[in-house]
Design a protein around this motif. Structure first.
Motif, PDB file in Angstrom:
ATOM      1  N   CYS A  22     -14.087 119.289 -49.707  1.00 35.44           N
ATOM      2  CA  CYS A  22     -15.774 118.658 -49.682  1.00 35.44           C
ATOM      3  C   CYS A  22     -15.288 119.595 -48.277  1.00 35.44           C
ATOM      4  N   ASN A  35     -13.210 112.286 -43.833  1.00 35.33           N
ATOM      5  CA  ASN A  35     -13.014 111.338 -43.957  1.00 35.33           C
ATOM      6  C   ASN A  35     -12.292 111.376 -45.594  1.00 35.33           C
ATOM      7  N   ARG A  45     -16.988 100.386 -51.460  1.00 33.30           N
ATOM      8  CA  ARG A  45     -17.006 101.760 -50.741  1.00 33.30           C
ATOM      9  C   ARG A  45     -15.853 101.555 -50.013  1.00 33.30           C
ATOM     10  N   TYR A  94     -16.053 109.878 -51.924  1.00 33.48           N
ATOM     11  CA  TYR A  94     -17.417 110.618 -51.080  1.00 33.48           C
ATOM     12  C   TYR A  94     -16.525 110.848 -49.854  1.00 33.48           C
ATOM     13  N   CYS A  95     -16.722 112.299 -49.099  1.00 34.94           N
ATOM     14  CA  CYS A  95     -16.365 112.833 -47.690  1.00 34.94           C
ATOM     15  C   CYS A  95     -17.085 111.789 -46.770  1.00 34.94           C
ATOM     16  N   ALA A  96     -17.012 111.867 -45.720  1.00 33.49           N
ATOM     17  CA  ALA A  96     -17.733 111.657 -44.162  1.00 33.49           C
ATOM     18  C   ALA A  96     -17.374 112.183 -42.881  1.00 33.49           C
ATOM     19  N   TYR A 105     -10.707 106.209 -38.641  1.00 38.13           N
ATOM     20  CA  TYR A 105     -12.084 105.384 -39.841  1.00 38.13           C
ATOM     21  C   TYR A 105     -12.670 104.541 -39.296  1.00 38.13           C
ATOM     22  N   LEU A 109     -19.945 101.487 -42.131  1.00 32.88           N
ATOM     23  CA  LEU A 109     -19.808 103.066 -42.876  1.00 32.88           C
ATOM     24  C   LEU A 109     -21.329 103.585 -42.675  1.00 32.88           C
ATOM     25  N   TYR A 112     -21.369 106.565 -39.526  1.00 30.97           N
ATOM     26  CA  TYR A 112     -20.524 107.921 -39.733  1.00 30.97           C
ATOM     27  C   TYR A 112     -21.997 108.633 -39.041  1.00 30.97           C
ATOM     28  N   TYR A 114     -22.391 111.789 -41.360  1.00 34.90           N
ATOM     29  CA  TYR A 114     -22.744 111.896 -42.265  1.00 34.90           C
ATOM     30  C   TYR A 114     -21.580 112.161 -43.191  1.00 34.90           C
ATOM     31  N   TRP A 115     -22.687 112.194 -45.178  1.00 35.40           N
ATOM     32  CA  TRP A 115     -21.603 111.679 -46.075  1.00 35.40           C
ATOM     33  C   TRP A 115     -22.277 113.018 -46.851  1.00 35.40           C
TER      34      TRP A 115
END
Length: 125
Positions: A22, A35, A45, A94-96, A105, A109, A112, A114-115
């Motif tokens: 990522c 994450n 997710r 996905y990275c976040a 974490y 969701l 967060y 950014y995704w």
């Protein structure tokens, strides 16, 4: 603004390995807790792994001992090494990013910052 771009997904056989990457844009990557999440077909997710900005790591029980998260701040990249893959690891990964979080974490969701857009991992039996 930070953009996250995942890569490295693909098809693997059960027992095999893949490494996801990522890449983050921006100059403050080292300040982010990063994450990996995944979303299996037809499911919600779910959290996979976390690496806190200070280097601490945390894993979901389902991947502990098989997956390793790491980061290279000089390359603005976080990695997920996936070994001993199982068919149930099939998902979009996905990275976040969480800015300066000491919490590994969140289930929410929306918290967060950014995704990424996700990368498909398919494990055949």
């Amino acid at each position: 603004q930070v953009q996250l771009v995942e890569s490295g997904g693909g098809l693997a056989q059960a027992g095999g390995s893949l490494r996801l990457s990522c890449l983050a844009s921006g100059r403050t990557f080292s300040s982010y807790t990063m994450n990996w999440f995944r979303q299996p077909p037809g499911k919600e997710r779910e959290f996979v792994a976390s690496i806190i900005w200070n280097g601490g790591t945390f894993y979901a029980d389902s991947v502990k001992g098989r997956f390793t998260i790491s980061r290279d701040n000089a390359k603005n990249t976080v990695y997920l090494q996936m070994n001993t893959l199982k068919p149930e690891d099939t998902a979009v990964y996905y990275c976040a990013a969480l800015y300066k979080s000491i919490v590994p974490y969140y289930d929410d969701l929306d918290l967060y910052d950014y995704w990424g857009q996700g990368t498909q991992v398919t494990v055949s039996s």
